[in-house]
Write an enzyme that holds these catalytic residues in place. Structure first.
Site, PDB file in Angstrom:
ATOM      1  N   GLU A 125      21.355  32.549  17.427  1.00 33.29           N
ATOM      2  CA  GLU A 125      20.175  31.883  16.870  1.00 33.29           C
ATOM      3  C   GLU A 125      20.517  30.538  16.223  1.00 33.29           C
ATOM      4  O   GLU A 125      19.641  29.701  16.016  1.00 33.29           O
ATOM      5  CB  GLU A 125      19.494  32.797  15.835  1.00 33.29           C
ATOM      6  CG  GLU A 125      18.845  34.043  16.408  1.00 33.29           C
ATOM      7  CD  GLU A 125      17.530  33.753  17.108  1.00 33.29           C
ATOM      8  OE1 GLU A 125      17.234  32.577  17.381  1.00 33.29           O
ATOM      9  OE2 GLU A 125      16.794  34.718  17.388  1.00 33.29           O
ATOM     10  N   ASP A 165       3.789  23.262  14.843  1.00 30.48           N
ATOM     11  CA  ASP A 165       5.026  22.602  14.396  1.00 30.48           C
ATOM     12  C   ASP A 165       6.238  22.876  15.284  1.00 30.48           C
ATOM     13  O   ASP A 165       7.298  22.286  15.086  1.00 30.48           O
ATOM     14  CB  ASP A 165       5.366  23.051  12.967  1.00 30.48           C
ATOM     15  CG  ASP A 165       5.870  24.491  12.920  1.00 30.48           C
ATOM     16  OD1 ASP A 165       5.267  25.340  13.604  1.00 30.48           O
ATOM     17  OD2 ASP A 165       6.867  24.749  12.236  1.00 30.48           O
ATOM     18  N   ASP A 197      -1.322  27.316  14.504  1.00 28.32           N
ATOM     19  CA  ASP A 197      -0.187  28.210  14.728  1.00 28.32           C
ATOM     20  C   ASP A 197       0.081  28.917  13.399  1.00 28.32           C
ATOM     21  O   ASP A 197      -0.329  28.435  12.337  1.00 28.32           O
ATOM     22  CB  ASP A 197       1.030  27.387  15.178  1.00 28.32           C
ATOM     23  CG  ASP A 197       2.275  28.237  15.325  1.00 28.32           C
ATOM     24  OD1 ASP A 197       2.186  29.312  15.941  1.00 28.32           O
ATOM     25  OD2 ASP A 197       3.326  27.834  14.794  1.00 28.32           O
TER      26      ASP A 197
END
Length: 341
Positions: free
Chosen positions: A66, A233, A32
């Site tokens: 967020e 992760d 990733d």
């Protein structure tokens, strides 16, 4: 047991012994991008505002939503708001959309969508005519990840978020390539940004703009050519970590990523992946040596002790054979302990 203990000392936590058996056979390693190849310590580089709302107010709303997310980009937004001493507010509703972004409803009822371009397209967000089409290209060419912000079905802002590479990631990728392992960047980020980062690192194959489900499908395809290791992760990586033959997560990752993986790196040093492969290779070689010595002693001593070769005048006291059996066990243990070094 010795190899697992040695791995633990190096900061590699293994959940099962199968990982040690298979790690040296890996043909492809998928990484990733955000938080794995990069530090995940993102910073906002630019905000393009296409509305009549003040930039600070947009940042306040976005950061308030967020703040409920664990994604590295979300943490960067919240960090920026804190730096500017913007007080966050409560929200009515929050929903994480893995691979796309987040949805939130403010206290006044306004609906916000914050995420990638796919999220905007899926929700038929209107790209207002006053938006400069070059803004997106400028951010991408500078290596930014782009956050699209929509309010009540209208795009109101673009936020460019930039990350930095981990210090040793270029050397790690080169070491793995020297082992004839195929390296793939598997990311939900846009194609241009992913390619810029991949080129800087030395990764030739990039699969970008993929959702968590699509990541899993890509890994299934790669598994046709041999064992696949996935390193990630985040929540978005959890499905692909399970799908891969060996899933690797860093300790700074999300709980679900660590739960989905077979290997946890106790720090963010990706060199531990190379260490894992080396430990696996040496462990399997050691096991084969142990099997040879164990069988060698038994094959030689037991038939003689049984008297099978007595017609040829070759005999042995059974006590000597028993002693040889002890020596074989001792040889196996001492050879195994070499792995500690």
């Amino acid at each position: 047991v010795t190899a697992s203990g040695n791995a633990s000392k190096k900061g590699i936590l293994l959940k099962n012994s199968e990982t040690l058996e298979n790690a040296h056979k890996v043909k492809t390693i998928c990484f990733d991008k955000t938080g794995t190849l990069t530090k995940g310590e993102l910073n906002i580089s630019k905000i393009y505002n296409y509305s009549n709302i003040e930039e600070k107010e947009i940042l306040k709303k976005v950061a308030s939503i967020e703040n409920k997310s664990e994604h590295p980009i979300a943490r960067a937004i919240v960090k920026k708001a804190q730096e500017e001493k913007i007080k966050l507010e409560d929200i009515k509703k929050f929903k994480a959309i893995p691979g796309f972004g987040v949805e939130g409803i403010a206290l006044n009822g306004d609906k916000y969508l914050i995420g990638n371009k796919k999220l905007m397209i899926e929700n038929n967000i209107k790209m207002n005519t006053n938006i400069n089409n070059n803004d997106e290209h400028i951010l991408v060419n500078q290596g930014n990840s782009i956050l699209f912000v929509a309010l009540n079905d209208n795009l109101i802002a673009l936020i460019g978020v930039k990350d930095i590479l981990k210090e040793n990631v270029i050397n790690v990728i080169q070491k793995l390539k020297n082992k004839n392992i195929n390296i793939v960047m598997l990311t939900g980020d846009n194609e241009k940004t992913a390619e810029i980062i991949a080129k800087e690192i030395g990764i030739d194959k990039v699969i970008s703009n993929v959702t968590p489900k699509e990541k899993s499908e890509q890994i299934k395809k790669l598994k046709e050519n041999g064992l696949v290791m996935m390193c990630g992760d985040g929540i978005n990586d959890s499905v692909s970590l399970v799908t891969a033959d060996i899933g690797v997560s860093v300790s700074s990752g999300t709980d679900i990523a660590m739960d989905s993986s077979q290997v946890i790196l106790m720090n963010d040093n990706l060199e531990k992946i190379d260490d894992l492969i080396e430990i696996s290779r040496k462990t399997m070689r050691n096991i084969k040596q142990n099997l040879f010595w164990a069988f060698f002693y038994n094959i030689c001593m037991i038939p003689i002790a049984c008297g099978i070769l007595q017609p040829l005048g070759i005999t042995m006291n059974p006590m000597i054979a028993a002693f040889a059996m002890t020596i074989s066990s001792l040889t196996v243990v001492l050879n195994t302990l070499r792995l500690k070094r």
